[in-house]
Design a protein around this motif. Structure first.
Motif, PDB file in Angstrom:
ATOM      1  N   VAL A  16       0.828  -1.203   0.000  1.00 32.68           N
ATOM      2  CA  VAL A  16       0.000   0.000   0.000  1.00 32.68           C
ATOM      3  C   VAL A  16       0.867   1.259   0.000  1.00 32.68           C
ATOM      4  CG1 VAL A  16      -1.632   1.348   1.388  1.00 32.68           C
ATOM      5  CG2 VAL A  16      -2.002  -1.099   1.044  1.00 32.68           C
ATOM      6  N   ALA A  17       1.829   1.339   0.899  1.00 34.54           N
ATOM      7  CA  ALA A  17       2.655   2.542   1.025  1.00 34.54           C
ATOM      8  C   ALA A  17       3.430   2.832  -0.258  1.00 34.54           C
ATOM      9  CB  ALA A  17       3.620   2.402   2.201  1.00 34.54           C
ATOM     10  N   VAL A  18       4.121   1.837  -0.764  1.00 33.69           N
ATOM     11  CA  VAL A  18       4.926   2.037  -1.965  1.00 33.69           C
ATOM     12  C   VAL A  18       4.028   2.195  -3.192  1.00 33.69           C
ATOM     13  CG1 VAL A  18       6.701   1.021  -3.462  1.00 33.69           C
ATOM     14  CG2 VAL A  18       6.931   0.873  -0.975  1.00 33.69           C
ATOM     15  N   GLY A  19       2.966   1.414  -3.270  1.00 35.89           N
ATOM     16  CA  GLY A  19       2.058   1.514  -4.411  1.00 35.89           C
ATOM     17  C   GLY A  19       1.427   2.887  -4.528  1.00 35.89           C
ATOM     18  N   PHE A  20       0.925   3.404  -3.416  1.00 39.06           N
ATOM     19  CA  PHE A  20       0.342   4.749  -3.439  1.00 39.06           C
ATOM     20  C   PHE A  20       1.405   5.770  -3.837  1.00 39.06           C
ATOM     21  CE2 PHE A  20      -3.485   3.150  -1.863  1.00 39.06           C
ATOM     22  CZ  PHE A  20      -4.408   4.163  -1.650  1.00 39.06           C
ATOM     23  N   SER A  21       2.573   5.680  -3.223  1.00 37.23           N
ATOM     24  CA  SER A  21       3.638   6.653  -3.475  1.00 37.23           C
ATOM     25  C   SER A  21       4.085   6.656  -4.934  1.00 37.23           C
ATOM     26  CB  SER A  21       4.834   6.373  -2.568  1.00 37.23           C
ATOM     27  OG  SER A  21       4.451   6.498  -1.211  1.00 37.23           O
ATOM     28  N   ILE A  22       4.168   5.486  -5.519  1.00 37.14           N
ATOM     29  CA  ILE A  22       4.588   5.386  -6.920  1.00 37.14           C
ATOM     30  C   ILE A  22       3.575   6.065  -7.843  1.00 37.14           C
ATOM     31  CG2 ILE A  22       4.850   3.729  -8.816  1.00 37.14           C
ATOM     32  CD1 ILE A  22       6.308   1.906  -6.852  1.00 37.14           C
ATOM     33  N   SER A  23       2.321   6.056  -7.457  1.00 37.76           N
ATOM     34  CA  SER A  23       1.281   6.624  -8.326  1.00 37.76           C
ATOM     35  C   SER A  23       1.299   8.149  -8.380  1.00 37.76           C
ATOM     36  CB  SER A  23      -0.100   6.138  -7.875  1.00 37.76           C
ATOM     37  OG  SER A  23      -0.465   6.749  -6.652  1.00 37.76           O
ATOM     38  N   TYR A  24       1.930   8.808  -7.424  1.00 33.03           N
ATOM     39  CA  TYR A  24       1.879  10.268  -7.363  1.00 33.03           C
ATOM     40  C   TYR A  24       2.389  10.931  -8.637  1.00 33.03           C
ATOM     41  CZ  TYR A  24       1.388   9.579  -2.272  1.00 33.03           C
ATOM     42  OH  TYR A  24       0.986   9.194  -1.027  1.00 33.03           O
ATOM     43  N   GLY A  25       3.519  10.480  -9.126  1.00 35.82           N
ATOM     44  CA  GLY A  25       4.099  11.078 -10.338  1.00 35.82           C
ATOM     45  C   GLY A  25       3.184  10.938 -11.543  1.00 35.82           C
ATOM     46  N   LEU A  26       2.572   9.790 -11.693  1.00 38.98           N
ATOM     47  CA  LEU A  26       1.654   9.562 -12.810  1.00 38.98           C
ATOM     48  C   LEU A  26       0.437  10.481 -12.704  1.00 38.98           C
ATOM     49  CD1 LEU A  26       0.753   7.894 -15.296  1.00 38.98           C
ATOM     50  CD2 LEU A  26      -0.323   6.321 -13.681  1.00 38.98           C
ATOM     51  N   ILE A  27      -0.130  10.561 -11.510  1.00 40.43           N
ATOM     52  CA  ILE A  27      -1.320  11.399 -11.300  1.00 40.43           C
ATOM     53  C   ILE A  27      -1.000  12.864 -11.594  1.00 40.43           C
ATOM     54  CG2 ILE A  27      -2.914  12.273  -9.538  1.00 40.43           C
ATOM     55  CD1 ILE A  27      -2.682   9.444  -8.221  1.00 40.43           C
ATOM     56  N   ILE A  28       0.095  13.353 -11.036  1.00 41.79           N
ATOM     57  CA  ILE A  28       0.459  14.763 -11.222  1.00 41.79           C
ATOM     58  C   ILE A  28       0.847  15.036 -12.674  1.00 41.79           C
ATOM     59  CG2 ILE A  28       2.132  16.550 -10.585  1.00 41.79           C
ATOM     60  CD1 ILE A  28       2.132  15.247  -7.744  1.00 41.79           C
ATOM     61  N   ARG A  32      -1.041  17.720 -15.036  1.00 43.07           N
ATOM     62  CA  ARG A  32      -0.286  18.886 -15.519  1.00 43.07           C
ATOM     63  C   ARG A  32      -0.627  19.179 -16.984  1.00 43.07           C
ATOM     64  NH1 ARG A  32       3.567  21.052 -13.018  1.00 43.07           N
ATOM     65  NH2 ARG A  32       4.201  19.233 -11.843  1.00 43.07           N
ATOM     66  N   ARG A  33      -0.822  18.128 -17.755  1.00 45.13           N
ATOM     67  CA  ARG A  33      -1.155  18.297 -19.177  1.00 45.13           C
ATOM     68  C   ARG A  33      -2.631  18.645 -19.386  1.00 45.13           C
ATOM     69  NH1 ARG A  33       2.467  14.103 -19.100  1.00 45.13           N
ATOM     70  NH2 ARG A  33       0.881  12.496 -19.153  1.00 45.13           N
ATOM     71  N   ALA A  34      -3.458  18.411 -18.368  1.00 41.75           N
ATOM     72  CA  ALA A  34      -4.899  18.628 -18.520  1.00 41.75           C
ATOM     73  C   ALA A  34      -5.311  20.071 -18.235  1.00 41.75           C
ATOM     74  CB  ALA A  34      -5.671  17.678 -17.611  1.00 41.75           C
ATOM     75  N   GLY A  35      -4.722  20.708 -17.232  1.00 46.14           N
ATOM     76  CA  GLY A  35      -5.091  22.083 -16.926  1.00 46.14           C
ATOM     77  C   GLY A  35      -5.005  22.400 -15.452  1.00 46.14           C
ATOM     78  N   LEU A  39      -5.002  19.980 -12.253  1.00 41.46           N
ATOM     79  CA  LEU A  39      -3.750  19.916 -11.508  1.00 41.46           C
ATOM     80  C   LEU A  39      -3.989  20.200 -10.026  1.00 41.46           C
ATOM     81  CD1 LEU A  39      -0.721  19.500 -11.440  1.00 41.46           C
ATOM     82  CD2 LEU A  39      -0.429  21.881 -12.177  1.00 41.46           C
ATOM     83  N   THR A  40      -4.822  21.190  -9.741  1.00 44.56           N
ATOM     84  CA  THR A  40      -5.165  21.490  -8.340  1.00 44.56           C
ATOM     85  C   THR A  40      -5.818  20.275  -7.695  1.00 44.56           C
ATOM     86  OG1 THR A  40      -5.465  23.828  -8.874  1.00 44.56           O
ATOM     87  CG2 THR A  40      -6.432  23.053  -6.818  1.00 44.56           C
ATOM     88  N   PHE A  41      -6.776  19.680  -8.398  1.00 41.89           N
ATOM     89  CA  PHE A  41      -7.445  18.491  -7.886  1.00 41.89           C
ATOM     90  C   PHE A  41      -6.444  17.356  -7.665  1.00 41.89           C
ATOM     91  CE2 PHE A  41      -9.557  14.413  -8.580  1.00 41.89           C
ATOM     92  CZ  PHE A  41     -10.554  14.463  -7.609  1.00 41.89           C
ATOM     93  N   PHE A 120       5.949  28.269  -8.300  1.00 46.69           N
ATOM     94  CA  PHE A 120       5.266  26.988  -8.453  1.00 46.69           C
ATOM     95  C   PHE A 120       6.122  26.033  -9.281  1.00 46.69           C
ATOM     96  CE2 PHE A 120       2.633  24.017 -10.814  1.00 46.69           C
ATOM     97  CZ  PHE A 120       1.988  23.371  -9.766  1.00 46.69           C
ATOM     98  N   GLN A 121       6.713  26.539 -10.357  1.00 46.30           N
ATOM     99  CA  GLN A 121       7.571  25.712 -11.209  1.00 46.30           C
ATOM    100  C   GLN A 121       8.768  25.172 -10.421  1.00 46.30           C
ATOM    101  OE1 GLN A 121       7.014  24.785 -14.425  1.00 46.30           O
ATOM    102  NE2 GLN A 121       5.023  25.786 -14.251  1.00 46.30           N
ATOM    103  N   SER A 122       9.363  26.038  -9.607  1.00 44.46           N
ATOM    104  CA  SER A 122      10.499  25.626  -8.779  1.00 44.46           C
ATOM    105  C   SER A 122      10.090  24.560  -7.762  1.00 44.46           C
ATOM    106  CB  SER A 122      11.066  26.855  -8.060  1.00 44.46           C
ATOM    107  OG  SER A 122      12.097  26.491  -7.182  1.00 44.46           O
ATOM    108  N   LEU A 123       8.949  24.771  -7.125  1.00 40.59           N
ATOM    109  CA  LEU A 123       8.456  23.773  -6.169  1.00 40.59           C
ATOM    110  C   LEU A 123       8.128  22.456  -6.860  1.00 40.59           C
ATOM    111  CD1 LEU A 123       6.167  26.065  -3.992  1.00 40.59           C
ATOM    112  CD2 LEU A 123       8.233  24.879  -3.215  1.00 40.59           C
ATOM    113  N   SER A 124       7.607  22.526  -8.076  1.00 39.48           N
ATOM    114  CA  SER A 124       7.291  21.308  -8.830  1.00 39.48           C
ATOM    115  C   SER A 124       8.553  20.512  -9.117  1.00 39.48           C
ATOM    116  CB  SER A 124       6.582  21.656 -10.132  1.00 39.48           C
ATOM    117  OG  SER A 124       5.323  22.220  -9.871  1.00 39.48           O
TER     118      SER A 124
END
Length: 150
Positions: A16-28, A32-35, A39-41, A120-124
């Motif tokens: 669960v921990a690693v699986g959820f964490s791995i998904s963050y990059g894909l979700i973000i 990012r490409r959608a708007g 992106l806020t959501f 925001f770009q720097s934080l990203s």
């Protein structure tokens, strides 16, 4: 018998921990490409996934791992055990001390100024780098847990 149940719970927590964490990059990345709204959501969703699922699972991983060490009689000074626990503590420190605050700042700046804002770009970029480091650390811990090198 109790040890096997604890071990099962420990493995499920790792999934669960690693699986959820791995998904963050894909979700973000997809958001990012959608708007801006998406992106806020996505950032708020990743924050909730971390706060309510992944981070508690990582904390419980440390607790259950320590419990298994105590139950098995394995010396805590065993190299792979010591290194695994140190890496997990370091990863939790990096996650709670850098990744979490970075994500919170990203959300507030995105809502106030938008995704084109230089801060925001720097934080990203920082979030992506820290996320990569945390992912690599997780993989090393998994390697140590599976292979148990002496």
């Amino acid at each position: 018998m109790l040890y096997l149940w604890l071990k099962t719970f420990h493995v499920l927590l790792a999934i669960v921990a690693v699986g959820f964490s791995i998904s963050y990059g894909l979700i973000i990345g997809r958001a990012r490409r959608a708007g801006r709204v998406e992106l806020t959501f996505a950032l708020k969703t990743v924050q909730a996934m971390g706060d309510y699922v992944a981070n508690p699972a990582f904390i419980l991983l440390f607790v259950t791992g320590f419990g298994m060490i105590r139950m098995s009689g394995l010396p805590i000074g065993t190299r792979w055990v010591h290194l695994s626990m140190a890496l997990l503590l370091l990863a939790m420190g990096l996650g709670f001390g850098v990744a979490g605050p970075t994500l919170r700042n990203q959300i507030s700046i995105l809502e106030a100024r938008g995704p084109e804002d230089p801060e925001f770009q720097s934080l990203s970029k920082r979030g992506a780098i820290v996320g990569g480091i945390l992912g690599l650390m997780s993989l090393v811990v998994i390697y140590l847990m599976v292979h148990k090198p002496s």
